[in-house]
Design a protein around this motif. Structure first.
Motif, short mmCIF file in Angstrom:
data_model
loop_
_atom_site.label_atom_id
_atom_site.label_comp_id
_atom_site.label_asym_id
_atom_site.label_seq_id
_atom_site.Cartn_x
_atom_site.Cartn_y
_atom_site.Cartn_z
N ASP A 179 34.20 57.43 78.61
CA ASP A 179 33.95 57.00 77.23
C ASP A 179 35.04 57.46 76.27
OD1 ASP A 179 33.44 59.71 77.14
OD2 ASP A 179 31.39 59.52 76.39
N TYR A 180 36.04 58.14 76.80
CA TYR A 180 37.21 58.59 76.05
C TYR A 180 36.84 59.54 74.91
CZ TYR A 180 39.19 54.76 78.72
OH TYR A 180 39.56 53.93 79.74
N SER A 181 35.67 60.17 75.02
CA SER A 181 35.27 61.12 73.98
C SER A 181 36.17 62.34 73.95
CB SER A 181 33.81 61.53 74.19
OG SER A 181 33.65 62.14 75.46
N ASP A 199 37.43 55.19 72.02
CA ASP A 199 37.79 54.23 73.06
C ASP A 199 39.28 54.37 73.33
OD1 ASP A 199 39.05 52.97 70.90
OD2 ASP A 199 37.35 51.62 70.56
N THR A 227 33.07 48.20 78.64
CA THR A 227 32.94 47.38 77.45
C THR A 227 34.33 47.02 76.96
OG1 THR A 227 30.87 48.46 76.83
CG2 THR A 227 32.04 47.26 75.10
N THR A 251 30.39 43.31 77.64
CA THR A 251 30.10 44.45 78.50
C THR A 251 29.94 43.91 79.91
OG1 THR A 251 29.06 45.76 76.77
CG2 THR A 251 28.50 46.32 79.04
N ASP A 281 36.09 50.71 76.64
CA ASP A 281 35.24 51.89 76.49
C ASP A 281 34.18 51.88 77.59
OD1 ASP A 281 34.24 54.22 75.42
OD2 ASP A 281 33.16 53.24 73.78
N ASN A 282 33.54 53.02 77.77
CA ASN A 282 32.39 53.16 78.70
C ASN A 282 32.74 52.69 80.11
OD1 ASN A 282 30.73 54.06 76.54
ND2 ASN A 282 30.44 51.94 75.92
N SER A 284 32.94 52.95 83.95
CA SER A 284 32.16 53.62 84.99
C SER A 284 32.48 52.98 86.33
CB SER A 284 30.66 53.50 84.70
OG SER A 284 29.90 53.96 85.81
#
Length: 639
Positions: A179-181, A199, A227, A251, A281-282, A284
């Motif tokens: 999530d690139y947090s 992101d 996403t 997504t 983003d996100n 997985s």
């Protein structure tokens, strides 16, 4: 006295892994150790053929046809199931286990193996010359009602949220900081990329990828989700050596096989061409087991059921992308316009301007005179008349008008081909638009679960459920076989579940017969028919609770709280050791149970009439009121 006091096997829609549906009862147990501990080859085995025992844990052989070791005593009881764990190392390229007769392969190499004994002794052999050193060797009887599941292909089901998805077993998350947090942590970075703790964005000024070593294994299937918000151009997602292009914001959930690459086989890579601009983003990535995974299905809502289906092929090559179909009479397809039954923005809009017979269609090769079923998920947007949507082939007798609603529903029509080429379609002569997704054309008289396609036909193999080697759980002298079942169709084919000795000589077979809406109970004892009765019910597609009670000269057949037939003469089968969703014969097995199963139980004693009424009546015997209660209550031993 509770019915649970006498139940020996309970199978419900519960825990599973690829290849196994876990039984509720009994809890998996292991018997005592059958080999000396620590391993001592000089005590437990004798050399066979060109095999030579060197010492307590080492043997050699030249790799001849019968070279190896044979257990020195009768280790196994034929028909029982065993768990074998072995570790060590070998210089032979063909190390494995067989019965002493040399047939009926048990397992290949070191590790854990489950098998049903077909011989009293075990043969450890090397198919090529070499030396084998065994550091540990354990054999124990394994007792459980877990059923083996064989399908060898992926398959979909409807989940508890009403969404269509693959039955799958997922591994752990492989991506770090997807999530690139944490900015670019975990990723190898390149020019052209910006990480802002929300992101990752690509500015289109340089052709450079970002990558991460996630330990991909070439040939394994992975579930990828991310996403994508794309302003221009495209984005490539590379799994090992193969990449796929994406051009639309959405997504995504996709399944891909990792391919080899000279230096990047273990990596995922995200990149694009110069002038593309997007954010991602996100992200997985998880390894996904799809083949042989049992399907816990919620079609229709309420409690789940085990879904077992025949082999079918979706002949529609683009089941979700109607832009690949042929449009006729001013019909217009706009892709990815609303959320589809899988929960993503993948449903297309089809717009009609009132031209007669506006439609989308595909040209499909079929067999003249054969029966086919077309199915499609449809949802109204703003049609001028929701009762006049046509699905089917081209002739007036090869389809039907349906009434669609403002909610997703799956509609189907069964037709007979009248040529070698047909044109499955969605057609409307009014104005307005509808949403469409998930079309299927399959040879057969009814629709089965959805088979996704994206450029070619796809086949889903038949489901098979079996458990051998459980004679300790089945009382051949007396007992009750019970199941809550519903048929997929009243198609006049034999579909059964059974207890047997693995042959046609001894078995109790219950299921759907060859005439309309009938349920049949058949008992064969030592090759002779002891009981055979067929009962007509109102609709076999509705769930019924069916029980058969057996004892010497005492048989009774119960359906939905009523004794439909009894017999006071007949012998019971002998040596029952197999529970299966078929007619009970291992050799030439047929009569596979295609249908829905909410629960299956085996009792090791007969039950009273009152108990059978309780078991099969409206209230019935349910171990859990809901799937969530079952999940919270049960602890599964993962084998």
């Amino acid at each position: 006295m509770s019915l649970l006091d006498d139940v020996s096997i309970v199978v419900t829609p519960n825990g599973y892994k690829a290849g196994t549906l876990y039984g509720v009862l009994p809890t998996a147990t292991l018997g005592s150790e059958l080999l000396s501990q620590p391993v001592d080859l000089t005590t437990d085995f004798v050399a066979n053929g060109g095999g030579v025992i060197v010492d307590a844990d080492t043997f050699t052989s030249a790799g001849g046809t019968f070279d190896g070791l044979v257990s020195s005593t009768n280790t196994f009881e034929i028909g029982k199931r065993y768990k074998l764990i072995i570790s060590g190392n070998t210089t032979s390229s063909g190390f494995g286990f067989y019965p002493a007769s040399g047939s009926g392969f048990y397992g290949d190499g070191f590790g854990t193996h489950y098998f049903t004994a077909t011989h009293e002794k075990l043969w450890v052999r090397q198919q090529t010359s070499g030396t084998t050193n065994i550091t540990s060797f354990s054999i124990k009887e394994f007792t459980a009602s877990d059923m083996s599941v064989t399908r060898a292909t992926a398959a979909t089901r409807v989940d508890e949220n009403g969404l269509v998805n693959y039955a799958e077993v997922l591994g752990s998350e492989l991506v770090t900081n997807g999530d690139y947090s944490s900015g670019d942590a975990g990723w190898s970075t390149s020019s052209g990329w910006t990480f802002n703790n929300i992101d990752a964005s690509f500015d289109g000024l340089a052709y450079q990828p970002i990558r991460q070593d996630v330990g991909l294994v070439t040939g394994k299937i992975y579930k990828i989700t991310f996403t994508l918000n794309i302003s221009s151009g495209n984005m490539f997602f590379q799994l090992g050596g193969g990449s796929t292009s994406y051009t639309t914001s959405d997504t995504y959930t996709i399944y891909e096989e990792a391919t080899s690459h000279a230096t990047l086989s273990a990596f995922i890579s995200i990149f694009s061409t110069i002038s593309s601009v997007f954010t991602i983003d996100n992200v997985s990535v998880k390894q996904a087991d799809l083949n042989n995974v049992p399907r816990i299905d919620y079609t229709g809502g309420g409690c789940p059921h085990i879904l077992s289906e025949p082999q079918r092929t979706n002949l529609i090559t683009y089941s979700e992308d109607f832009s690949q179909w042929t449009t006729k009479n001013n019909a217009v397809v706009t892709t990815n316009q609303t959320t589809s039954p899988i929960g993503t923005l993948t449903a297309d809009k089809i717009t009609f301007d009132g031209t007669q017979d506006g439609r989308v269609q595909q040209t499909i090769s079929v067999t003249n005179g054969n029966t086919y079923t077309q199915s499609v998920y449809l949802k109204n947007n703003n049609l001028s008349d929701v009762t006049q949507v046509w699905i089917g082939f081209s002739a007036a007798t090869q389809g039907q008008f349906i009434t669609i609603t403002n909610e997703w529903q799956r509609y189907s029509v069964t037709v007979v081909a009248d040529s070698s080429s047909e044109f499955p379609r969605v057609q409307f002569s009014g104005t307005g638009s509808l949403f469409a997704w998930g079309t299927q054309l399959e040879e057969g008289s009814y629709a089965t679960s959805y088979i996704p396609t994206s450029g070619s036909t796809v086949t889903r193999n038949q489901d098979q459920f079996t458990r051998d080697g459980i004679s300790s759980l089945i009382n051949s002298t007396e007992g009750v076989l019970f199941a809550e079942i519903a048929a997929l169709s009243d198609d006049n084919t034999g579909r059964y579940y059974s207890l047997s000795d693995g042959t046609s000589s001894n078995r109790i077979r219950i299921g759907y017969s060859f005439t309309d809406n009938t349920i049949r109970a058949l008992v064969i004892s030592q090759g002779n028919t002891a009981f055979d009765y067929t009962h007509t019910t109102s609709d076999i597609k509705l769930f019924s609770k069916v029980a058969f009670s057996y004892k010497q000269d005492d048989f009774s057949f119960w359906i939905d709280g009523v004794e439909v037939h009894s017999d006071t003469s007949g012998n019971t089968p002998t040596a029952l050791s197999r529970l299966s969703f078929d007619d009970g014969k291992i050799s030439g097995t047929g009569g596979y149970f295609y249908g829905k199963v909410k629960q299956l139980q085996v009792y090791d004693t007969t039950l009273t009439d009152n108990q059978l009424i309780q078991l099969t009546g409206e209230a019935g015997t349910h171990f859990f009121e809901s799937y969530s209660e079952m999940a919270e209550t049960l602890t599964y031993t993962i084998q």
